[in-house]
Structures are given as C-alpha cells and as structure tokens.
Design a protein around this motif. Structure first.
Motif, mmCIF file in Angstrom:
data_model
loop_
_atom_site.group_PDB
_atom_site.id
_atom_site.type_symbol
_atom_site.label_atom_id
_atom_site.label_comp_id
_atom_site.label_asym_id
_atom_site.label_seq_id
_atom_site.Cartn_x
_atom_site.Cartn_y
_atom_site.Cartn_z
ATOM 1 N N ARG A 109 33.297 37.817 41.948
ATOM 2 C CA ARG A 109 34.325 37.274 41.054
ATOM 3 C C ARG A 109 35.712 37.707 41.514
ATOM 4 O O ARG A 109 36.670 36.935 41.446
ATOM 5 C CB ARG A 109 34.075 37.709 39.621
ATOM 6 N N GLY A 110 35.783 38.922 42.026
ATOM 7 C CA GLY A 110 37.058 39.378 42.579
ATOM 8 C C GLY A 110 37.476 38.501 43.748
ATOM 9 O O GLY A 110 38.658 38.170 43.908
ATOM 10 N N LEU A 111 36.492 38.105 44.538
ATOM 11 C CA LEU A 111 36.814 37.264 45.696
ATOM 12 C C LEU A 111 37.172 35.838 45.305
ATOM 13 O O LEU A 111 37.900 35.156 46.031
ATOM 14 C CB LEU A 111 35.645 37.253 46.695
ATOM 15 N N MET A 112 36.660 35.367 44.171
ATOM 16 C CA MET A 112 37.083 34.037 43.710
ATOM 17 C C MET A 112 38.589 34.024 43.524
ATOM 18 O O MET A 112 39.283 33.117 43.986
ATOM 19 C CB MET A 112 36.405 33.689 42.377
ATOM 20 N N ASP A 113 39.084 35.057 42.845
ATOM 21 C CA ASP A 113 40.527 35.123 42.606
ATOM 22 C C ASP A 113 41.292 35.278 43.920
ATOM 23 O O ASP A 113 42.300 34.616 44.150
ATOM 24 C CB ASP A 113 40.852 36.301 41.678
ATOM 25 N N LEU A 114 40.769 36.161 44.775
ATOM 26 C CA LEU A 114 41.440 36.376 46.062
ATOM 27 C C LEU A 114 41.449 35.090 46.893
ATOM 28 O O LEU A 114 42.462 34.743 47.511
ATOM 29 C CB LEU A 114 40.739 37.508 46.830
ATOM 30 N N SER A 115 40.324 34.365 46.892
ATOM 31 C CA SER A 115 40.240 33.118 47.661
ATOM 32 C C SER A 115 41.311 32.137 47.222
ATOM 33 O O SER A 115 41.962 31.489 48.049
ATOM 34 C CB SER A 115 38.878 32.443 47.458
ATOM 35 N N GLU A 116 41.451 32.028 45.920
ATOM 36 C CA GLU A 116 42.451 31.116 45.387
ATOM 37 C C GLU A 116 43.841 31.476 45.895
ATOM 38 O O GLU A 116 44.588 30.612 46.349
ATOM 39 C CB GLU A 116 42.434 31.191 43.852
ATOM 40 N N GLU A 117 44.137 32.767 45.834
ATOM 41 C CA GLU A 117 45.457 33.214 46.292
ATOM 42 C C GLU A 117 45.644 32.957 47.783
ATOM 43 O O GLU A 117 46.689 32.481 48.220
ATOM 44 C CB GLU A 117 45.634 34.718 46.013
#
Length: 526
Positions: free
Chosen positions: A303-311
């Motif tokens: 889930r942390g990477l979902m946010d990072l991916s978006e950024e």
RNA sequence: GGGCCGGUAGCUCAGGUGGUAGAGCAUUUGACUUUUAAUCAAAGGGUCGCGGGUUCGAGUCCCGCCCGGCUCACCA
C-alpha cells in the motif's frame, strides 16, 4: 577523372561502349556510382588542403544556442556583427551560380548558411562546390537575416570535417522504411527529428526516476546480469556459457532476488535500472531485452508503494512532458491519479455476460472452475480478470489483491491467505508496473519454491527454480519490505505516444540482415 | 508459431484483366550572387527480395524460401 562508367550491352552482343571498370562482380548500380563519385571527391577535397576526415573544430555556439540566443533578433539587432563558428551535417544545398545556401543540422536543430563567392576565400568556395548532402562541415562567419527573414550565417570560411559516402534519405519524406529505420537507427536519427525527441524523452524518464528515488534515500546498485540460477519472474531465460569456470549461466530475467539479498544486507532503499532478458515472443509490447526499474523499500508494504507509484509516475510525466496528461493511440490519459480496483472488483465492474457475479462467487473454487479451464482457483480468477476486465482498463489503474498461486515471491494477505499483497499498474492495456509486499518468511518461501519446482517438473519452463542461497539470506532476517518493477520501455511508449516498443528501443532485436555488399565496393575503390 | 499485409532506382512511391518498368527527390552537365520542397534545360541511373514453375512472353499468375510490419497466442 579516370573513371567513365559505361554500360555493357552484352545482351545485344555489343561490348560496353567506353570503359568497363577494371574489377569484376561489382554491380554498376547507381549506389556504386555515387559511392565512387564521393570517394574520388575526397581526393579533390584533400587537394584543396583539407583533411579528408577533418579534425577538432572549436565551435563558438551549437546550432541550438544560436537559435535560442538569436532566433528572435531582427537584422538591426544583429549589428554590430555577431561572429560565430558553427558545425553540423549538411541537410540541404541550394547552389545558384556564384553563391548558395545550405542547411546545417546539429543536435536536432538546423541553421542556414550562406556562401557567396566574393565573401569567402577561394579554398572555401571550391570546397562548397564539392560538398554533398550529408557531409559534415564547419563554418565561420557572422549572423544575418536573409531577404525572407531567415536567420543565417554569412560564411567567411568553410572547414571540412567528414565525408558521407552514401546517400542520405530524401529530405521531404525522410526515412520511412521501418526495417531500415530499426537496422540503421543512425539514419533514422538523422532523417526523422521526432525519433531523436523520443529517445531524449526516454533518457529523461530514466533520469527523473533516478532523481526522485535518490531524493527519497534510495541507492542505485548493479546486480548480476549473468546468473547461475535465474529467478524473480515467470519467464524462459537465455543461456550462455562461461569457459574458464565451465558453467552455464542464465541472462537474468529479473534482478529481484539479488536486490532483496541487499535489503537483507541493510540497503533499506535500493534500486536498479537495467536490462532483463526473456526468451519469449516478440511483439509491439515485447522485446527480448527490455529495461526495468526495480526498487525495494524496507519497512513499508504494497500500500505504501501504491502511493509512491502514483507520485513517481505523476512527477516523471511532468519532467518529461511538462504535464501529467498524455495521448496514446488517439486517446487522452492522465497520470494525475490512478484508479484502484481489487481484481475481483474489476471483474464485477466490467462483467458484461449477463448477471454480474458476486465478490464471494469470485472466491469460490467451484464457481471459478465453471468459468475457467485453469487448474487452480487463483489462476482461474486471473484468467477471468484478463478476459473480462483488462481490455477495459485503459486509464491508469492499480489492480490489487492477486491470488497467491500466481505470486510466488509475495506475502500473503494477513486477513485472507488466499491472496497476496500485490498490485499491478495497468495503462492503455499494458502492464507497466508490478509490486508487492515481499515474502520474508524463509519457511514459507521454501514451500513456495517447492510448489514451483513441482510445476517445473510438470513441464512449466517458466516456473521458478529453487534458490537455496536466497532462502539462506531470508533466514538471516529481511525486514518487512515492499518492492516494485516498472517497465521503462512501456512507460516510454506511453509518454512519447509510440505504439511499438521498437520505437523506444534504439536497436530492437531483428533477424540478421545478411551481406550488405558494401565491403566489396570499398575494397574495389582502394 | 498461426492469420493478414508488404519488399520496384540511393530515398519516397506509381505500375486495371500477363506484352521486356515510370514519377518526384537525390546524382551528373549547363544557366543563375538572398535561396529555402530554389528554379530552368538536358542526361545517367533498375538481377522489380531470392529460387523454381506456368506461358511465345512474368514486376504482374502459381509454389517454395528470405526479410519486415500488423495481429492472435505467451509474457512485462
């Protein structure tokens, strides 16, 4: 000139009219005629006192700098004279009696030069008359505006830098033949300016990722491309051999297992941008070698990477195109945000064949086996997803909650061990990213490898191999970690509007071309 | 690997139902000292992807092969 090229009309029994070139088996083709002509022109250029393949040339401006600094200056503003020394490849020549123009091309920018007999020295003018389109020259003089207002260099001295022996593609249409464009990318780059832009954008995508990751404390590493045990993905590898060690090695299909070893070793935020090799089909979306960004971040989860991916994606688009929006295959897209669906939600959402299934049905092995021929419930779910939902997922989308069967390196969801904490990023029907919370329990990883091994024995060449050292590394304890791979080639396709992966890879894999026939011609000229 | 499409001058392309290949750019020669797809006049340039076959005759029809593109399958 000693060479007169005549035709040998032996069909009529008449000997070649004037002189047949003294070497045999050389086609008297136009190509050869042009090659000969240009080759002898080199001697004439040397006779003028120029080096035939030039030397260092200290230009004062690149053509881009001139356009940038003086592109909007009027004729009056170019007084007092702005002296410049520029260089580039000749793109066009227009000769008129005792004066003429040419366009130079350099660094994707072009600039006109004007050469008139009474403004240059004798040597320069003689050189100008010998130039071919494609030659590389230097010119010094001053900037001015022509009658039609084009910024140009009024040449005072010309320098010869390099000769072209072969003809350049046509100025108007450029180089269109797709095969030639891929095989001779250098020509493609000369003739088609947008190709250059595409590859500059590709470079920008990579540097944007590097900068963003480094700003977040990631360190770049390089792990083996040649591996004794391949892993980290489901794919067939290329095999090669090391002579001294006398062992077969595999070209890596993924760097994953090595990068996670580094996380064990305390590199909490680590990434690699490099090639993977997969011995599989070729298509507009697949090249046997392709570039992948993989990064691993300890102490976070998928889930942390979902946010990072978006950024990351949002910022990369801005760095490359100045906006999060882009157009691909005639459709508008936006990386401003990514939709999020579970795999099951996506199937329900896009179900078109009668009554929609329920989320519970999509977890029921019996129901799934009625709707797919795949062996396990998890594979059946993926199969349904690919048929029902994937074709409709055009806008950038994160799909998560993958079955554990298809995710041998991902951690189970703590609430429902049938699923892995994994997601993919889908855009325009392409998978551009794949991420998950890494499985860091060595005992569970051992069991997963053994399942893969069993699949391998049943003939699945793409199933994982056992990697005991990787298990050993996990036995030392890997912090909770999430990792992600982003396909650089596919992302470049999206951000440059390229419909084929071959348009974003400088030298895509093609079958060998065979004999070109040039060596014979060059030998005959010596 | 399957299906569809393509390969003709250095480049970009034409070549109905078979009759021995054309144009523009490029090249060569001549004219022209602010042109810009420069212009005008003339000339040269082709193993029509390769190999077989049918035919009096094949760029054209048939078969095989080579190379490429798209697409399906597999994958990222």
């Amino acid at each position: 000139m000693l060479f007169v090229i005549g035709r040998n009309n032996d069909r009529e029994g008449v000997q070649g009219s004037i002189i047949i070139l003294s070497f045999k088996e050389i086609r008297l083709s136009l190509e050869y005629e042009l090659l000969t002509q240009r080759y002898h022109r080199i001697r004439e250029i040397e006779a003028l006192g120029f080096k035939s393949y030039g030397q260092r040339f200290d230009f004062t401006h690149t053509l881009a700098q001139i356009v940038e600094q003086y592109g909007d200056k009027t004729a009056e503003q170019l007084e007092p004279r702005v002296e410049v020394k520029v260089c580039g490849r000749i793109q066009t020549i227009r000769r008129m009696g005792k004066a003429g123009f040419a366009h130079l091309l350099q660094g994707g920018e072009k600039l006109q030069i004007y050469v008139r007999k009474d403004a240059v020295d004798e040597k320069s003018y003689a050189l100008y008359q010998l130039l071919d389109i494609g030659d590389i020259v230097g010119a010094s003089g001053y900037l001015f505006r022509t009658r039609t207002g084009e910024l140009s260099v009024h040449v005072e001295q010309l320098t010869f830098l390099a000769k072209t022996l072969l003809s350049m593609p046509e100025k108007w249409h450029g180089l269109e033949d797709v095969e030639t464009r891929y095989r001779q990318r250098y020509l493609d780059l000369i003739a088609n300016p947008e190709v250059r832009k595409t590859f500059y954008k590709r470079a920008k995508i990579i540097s944007s990722f590097r900068r963003q990751l480094e700003d977040r404390g990631f360190v770049e590493v390089e792990t083996p491309m040649m591996q004794p045990i391949f892993g980290g993905a489901a794919a067939k590898p290329f095999v090669t051999h090391h002579n001294t060690l006398d062992i077969d090695l595999y070209l890596r299909i993924a760097p994953e297992l090595y990068l996670k070893r580094l996380v064990v070793g305390g590199l909490d935020r680590v990434y690699e941008i490099n090639r993977n090799f997969r011995n599989e089909g070729i298509s507009t979306k697949h090249n046997p070698e392709f570039t992948m960004l993989e990064f691993y971040q300890a102490y976070t989860d998928y889930r942390g990477l979902m946010d990072l991916s978006e950024e990351l994606l949002r910022q990369t688009a801005i760095d490359v195109n100045g906006t999060t929006e882009f157009e691909f295959d005639g459709r508008k897209y936006d990386f401003a945000r990514l939709r999020r669906f579970t795999m099951r939600e996506a199937i329900v959402e896009f179900w078109r064949a009668g009554d929609k299934p329920t989320l519970d049905q999509l977890m029921d092995p019996e129901w799934l086996s009625r709707h797919s021929s795949k062996a396990t419930a998890g594979e059946a779910l993926v199969d349904l997803f690919e048929r029902v939902a994937e074709p409709h997922l055009l806008d950038p989308t994160i799909v998560y909650e993958f079955p554990v069967e298809v995710s041998p390196l991902a951690k189970n969801n703590p609430d429902d061990p049938r699923f892995a904490d994994r997601f993919e990023i889908l855009v325009a029907g392409m998978e551009i990213g794949n991420a998950y919370t890494e499985l860091n329990d060595p005992q569970e990883q051992r069991r997963r490898f053994e399942i893969q091994l069993a699949m391998r024995e049943r003939g699945n060449e793409e199933a994982h191999q056992m990697d005991e050292d990787y298990i050993r590394a996990l036995c030392y304890g890997m912090p909770p970690t999430a990792g992600e791979g982003i396909g650089i080639d596919r992302l470049t396709m999206l951000l440059t509007g390229s419909k084929s992966i071959r348009d974003v890879i400088l030298f895509p894999l093609l079958r060998p071309e065979g004999e070109i026939g040039l060596l014979k011609q060059l030998r005959s000229l010596e």
